[in-house]
Design a protein around this motif. Structure first.
Motif, PDB file in Angstrom:
ATOM      1  N   PHE A  30      33.899  45.018  38.544  1.00  0.00           N
ATOM      2  CA  PHE A  30      33.628  43.574  38.024  1.00  0.00           C
ATOM      3  C   PHE A  30      34.050  42.648  39.123  1.00  0.00           C
ATOM      4  CE2 PHE A  30      35.223  47.173  35.111  1.00  0.00           C
ATOM      5  CZ  PHE A  30      33.945  46.904  34.146  1.00  0.00           C
TER       6      PHE A  30
ATOM      7  N   LYS B  56      31.547  41.313  40.987  1.00  0.00           N
ATOM      8  CA  LYS B  56      30.483  40.385  40.831  1.00  0.00           C
ATOM      9  C   LYS B  56      30.009  40.337  39.484  1.00  0.00           C
ATOM     10  CE  LYS B  56      30.713  39.147  45.100  1.00  0.00           C
ATOM     11  NZ  LYS B  56      31.445  38.016  45.590  1.00  0.00           N
ATOM     12  N   ARG B  57      30.407  41.324  38.528  1.00  0.00           N
ATOM     13  CA  ARG B  57      29.878  41.470  37.319  1.00  0.00           C
ATOM     14  C   ARG B  57      30.984  41.104  36.291  1.00  0.00           C
ATOM     15  NH1 ARG B  57      28.624  47.911  35.365  1.00  0.00           N
ATOM     16  NH2 ARG B  57      28.288  47.396  33.055  1.00  0.00           N
TER      17      ARG B  57
END
Length: 450
Positions: A300, A302-303
């Protein structure tokens, strides 16, 4: 200790008019009106004081009204009562640091929740998103919470009314030698056969479909089941081999309950995700969380993580956690819990078992114990049937009433007594509690047949 019977009657009347209680048939309950609590005791408005061998819901690890924790809540309330979870706040960061310092391995990122069930919900969500797989495996004889995913993961009758049979959950049998599902004759064989069974379930479900295996490190309300040596390491190996996320639920067993900061410490096993709540601040303000490995946290980076709570990392809750963890460290409370288990509760409960035919097995560690109550030691027939209610549960109800009459508040579930006092219980209080149990067990003995 105040004694105000008229106040107690008013409290109970208001409760009956307006409060809807959990896990209860509303017209059949008679809740005790509590006036106060301190240390290992709480009391009602009539002056009756009870030694709390339940720690309420196995959460007041640091005891009732610990002055350092109360003061920390008061101080934080005067400084900053609340702030949204998107802000960086000193007390939230400090609580996360203190938890991360004590979790095993690289579980250094902390996602805060309001309690244990939400922690499990988010751990499962993280595992599914990290792996891209739908299924989660959990054990029969388990409890993981009452929210949607958590109740489906649960492996006891509390699941039944809410089980959708479509939640992506598959149940398996964990090790429990006293009532072995594997016809084992010793702990080593029980461990080997339980692991073989779990691997077979993984194989038949399709490893590529299994996101996570979740276990209570020491099973809590379903029996205080201490895993045999090698079992957790074996589950870790299965998860590693198939790319499955290993989740340990330490909501009940964490923060000193087993005589270690986390029960996983006893077996030197590191999960990928670890859930906690209860003992992190003894429930003084609702708080739970997920400790996350570096690999899963990186998913998580970049997500966006699609989950959050308005009160995640609430300042008052975090302040109470900081004070609790510091007090436990400064006062040697975890070490004290280990001492109680090894030198008082364990030996004392085993002595009771020698004297009382209703005690089939004693198991546990730290301040986390269970007595399996039976009709017949030879056949191991439970004192009451599985999930008994009404008249079928009369022997256990009578035993619990005898405990309360003696001044001890017990934790009973099905045919078991769970001995789960605060980690701060004194040696004298432990001896007093054992004496009350000794007397109350004569009531259970009256229902034995062999």
């Amino acid at each position: 200790m105040s004694t105000l019977p008229a106040t107690g009657a008013a409290v109970k009347a208001a409760d009956r008019r307006h409060v809807f209680h959990s896990w209860s048939a509303q017209g059949l309950i008679d809740p005790l009106a509590v006036a106060g609590a301190e240390g290992s005791y709480f009391w009602d408005h009539d002056g009756n004081r009870y030694l709390d061998f339940s720690s309420q819901l196995v959460n007041t690890n640091i005891g009732h009204q610990h002055p350092k924790v109360v003061a920390a809540i008061q101080e934080q309330a005067g400084r900053l009562c609340t702030i949204a979870p998107g802000f960086a706040v000193d007390v939230r960061a400090e609580a996360a640091r203190l938890v991360a310092e004590r979790t095993p391995g690289d579980l250094d990122k902390i996602f805060f929740t309001n309690g244990g069930a939400e922690a499990v919900e988010n751990a499962v969500r993280m595992a599914r998103l990290h792996t891209g797989r739908p299924k989660v495996l959990s054990a029969y004889r388990s409890y993981h919470g009452a929210t949607a995913a958590a109740i489906n993961l649960t492996g006891d009758p509390r699941r039944w009314p809410s089980d959708t049979a479509s939640a992506g959950v598959v149940h398996f049998w964990g090790p429990f030698l006293y009532r072995s599902h594997f016809h084992a004759t010793g702990q080593e064989q029980e461990c080997e056969r339980a692991l073989a069974h779990l691997e077979e379930v993984v194989a038949f479900e399709g490893p590529q479909t299994v996101a996570a295996i979740i276990l209570e490190t020491v099973v809590g309300t379903a029996g205080v089941l201490v895993p045999p040596a090698g079992y957790l390491a074996g589950v870790r190996e299965i998860c590693d081999r198939y790319g499955i996320v290993f989740i340990l639920d330490e909501v009940m067993s964490g923060f000193g309950r087993t005589g270690a900061w986390f029960a996983a410490d006893h077996w030197r096993v590191t999960p990928d995700l670890l859930t906690f709540a209860k003992g992190v601040n003894s429930g003084y303000v609702p708080l739970g969380g997920v400790a996350i490995s570096a690999e899963i946290a990186a998913t998580f980076d970049k997500r966006p993580y699609p989950g959050g709570l308005t009160y995640s990392g609430h300042p008052l809750a975090c302040a109470s956690a900081v004070a609790t963890i510091n007090a436990m460290a400064e006062e040697g409370i975890v070490e004290h819990a280990a001492h109680l288990g090894e030198h008082l509760l364990g030996p004392g409960l085993r002595e009771l078992a020698e004297r009382h035919p209703s005690v089939g097995e004693v198991r546990g560690l730290g301040v986390f114990w269970a007595l399996e109550l039976v009709k017949d030691r030879t056949t191991r027939e439970p004192l009451v049937p599985y999930n008994a209610a009404g008249e079928d549960n009369a022997p256990m109800a009578a035993f619990a009433a005898a405990c309360r009459k003696g001044g001890l508040w017990p934790f009973v579930n099905m045919n078991r007594l769970h001995v789960v006092p605060p980690c701060t219980l004194t040696e004298d209080e432990a001896r007093a509690g054992l004496a009350i149990l000794d007397e109350a067990l004569t009531v259970a003995d009256a229902h034995t047949t062999g």
